[in-house]
Design an enzyme around this catalytic site. Structure first.
Site, PDB file in Angstrom:
ATOM      1  N   HIS A 106       6.386  -3.473  11.373  1.00 19.53           N
ATOM      2  CA  HIS A 106       7.586  -3.850  10.419  1.00 19.53           C
ATOM      3  C   HIS A 106       8.356  -2.233  10.244  1.00 19.53           C
ATOM      4  CE1 HIS A 106       6.274  -7.674   8.960  1.00 19.53           C
ATOM      5  NE2 HIS A 106       5.243  -7.208   9.463  1.00 19.53           N
ATOM      6  N   ASP A 150       7.449  -8.591   2.489  1.00 18.06           N
ATOM      7  CA  ASP A 150       7.391  -9.337   3.756  1.00 18.06           C
ATOM      8  C   ASP A 150       7.433 -10.933   3.483  1.00 18.06           C
ATOM      9  OD1 ASP A 150       6.703 -10.647   6.081  1.00 18.06           O
ATOM     10  OD2 ASP A 150       5.026  -9.393   6.550  1.00 18.06           O
ATOM     11  N   TYR A 190       3.661 -10.157  -0.658  1.00 15.87           N
ATOM     12  CA  TYR A 190       3.248 -10.253   0.730  1.00 15.87           C
ATOM     13  C   TYR A 190       3.147 -11.763   1.001  1.00 15.87           C
ATOM     14  CZ  TYR A 190       0.592 -10.227   4.921  1.00 15.87           C
ATOM     15  OH  TYR A 190       0.116 -10.550   6.265  1.00 15.87           O
TER      16      TYR A 190
END
Length: 279
Positions: free
Chosen positions: A271, A170, A129
Site C-alpha cells: 500500500h 484501508d 482496518y
C-alpha cells in the site's frame, strides 16, 4: 493558523516497515510538510512489541490496538503539533477506543482518538482496518458485511457527538470503476462487489466526504498494487485506502494525495500512504 496533514498507511507489518515509516516522516519534516497524524493498519504484532521508543525518539506519540500476526491499528501523533502541554497529551488530549463497542470482535481493527492540534478545535481521528472479505459468498465476506453494518451504526452515534471526524484506513473497497485498473477483469471479485460499494456509499450518505475526490485527480490513481506480476510497475492497482471527512472538516480540506514514493522503495508495503491537508 498553519495547515495540518493527516495520513493513512497500511504498512503490512510495522516490524518490517518501521525504517520506511521513520524515513517517510523525516522526509516530510525536512520538506516542511510534516505529517501531524498518521493512521496505520496491519501492524501484525501485539502492543508489547510495538516500537513506541523509536517513534518517541522521532517525536511521535502512538496509540495502538495490536494483535499477533494479523490486523492491528495505530494512530501516530507528532508531538510538536499537539496543543498546549504536550507532555500530558496522552491523558489530556487523547481518548482511545480500542475496538468497536457495538460489535463483539476479537480482531483489532479500530482505534480512535480525539486530538487537539495547536490552534484547532479537536478532531476525532479513527484508524480502521476494514476486513478483506476474501470473496463474495464466503464466511469471511459475510463477516465483512456484518462489520460494515456495525461500523455504520457506530459512526451514526459518533457523528451525533462529534462534528469533526476523519475516518482513515484501508477500507478494502474500491468505490467505483475509476478506482480499479481494469474494471472488467474485477467483475464478481472482492473489493468491488455491489454490497461493498453500497456500504461505502452508505458512509457518504451519512454525511462523509471522500477527501481524495474533492479535487481533480489523475486517472488511474491507486493506493494498492499486488506484489506479483510487476503490478506496481504496470500500475495495475486499486484505490482502497481512503480518508473520509465529516462536513466540518471537508470545508477545511485543501488537498488530498496518494504518495506513491514509499511503494517504490526496497521491500515496501503493498500500500501507499494517502495524505489529506486541512488548511
Amino acid at each position: 493558523m498553519s495547515s495540518i496533514r493527516i495520513a493513512t498507511w497500511n504498512v503490512n507489518s510495522i516490524k518490517v516497515r518501521l525504517p520506511h515509516l521513520l524515513q517517510w516522516l523525516a522526509a516530510h519534516d525536512s520538506n516542511k510538510t510534516p505529517i501531524d497524524a498518521v493512521c496505520l493498519q496491519e501492524l501484525k504484532l501485539t502492543e508489547d512489541k510495538f516500537p513506541f521508543a523509536e517513534l518517541e525518539a522521532a517525536g511521535y506519540y502512538a496509540l495502538v490496538a495490536g494483535q499477533k500476526t494479523y490486523n492491528g491499528v495505530a494512530i501516530i501523533l507528532r508531538k510538536a503539533s499537539l496543543a498546549a502541554i504536550a507532555q500530558d497529551a496522552q491523558t489530556a488530549f487523547l481518548s482511545p477506543v480500542k475496538n468497536n463497542p457495538k460489535f463483539a470482535d476479537e480482531q483489532q481493527r479500530l482505534v480512535t482518538a480525539t486530538v487537539a492540534f495547536s490552534g484547532r478545535a479537536p478532531i476525532r481521528l479513527i484508524s480502521a482496518y476494514f476486513p478483506n472479505g476474501q470473496a463474495p459468498g464466503t464466511e469471511k465476506f459475510a463477516y465483512k458485511l456484518d462489520w460494515l453494518a456495525s461500523l455504520h451504526d457506530w459512526l451514526s452515534e459518533e457523528m451525533e457527538e462529534h462534528s469533526r471526524i476523519a475516518l482513515l484506513g484501508d477500507y478494502n473497497i474500491a468505490p467505483s470503476d475509476e478506482d480499479v485498473h481494469d474494471p472488467k477483469a474485477w467483475v464478481g471479485q472482492n473489493l468491488v462487489s455491489p454490497e461493498e460499494r453500497d456500504a461505502f456509499a452508505g458512509l457518504i450518505e451519512m454525511g462523509f466526504y471522500d477527501s481524495y475526490r474533492l479535487f481533480e485527480q489523475q486517472s488511474k490513481s491507486f493506493s494498492w498494487w499486488d506484489y506479483r506480476m510487476m503490478a506496481f510497475r504496470r500500475n495495475a492497482g486499486v484505490r482502497i485506502d481512503h480518508i473520509l471527512l465529516s462536513e466540518a472538516l471537508k470545508n477545511e480540506c485543501t488537498a488530498s494525495v496518494i504518495d506513491k514514493t514509499p511503494r517504490g522503495w526496497e521491500q515496501p508495503s503493498d500500500h501507499a500512504p494517502v495524505i489529506t491537508t486541512l488548511g
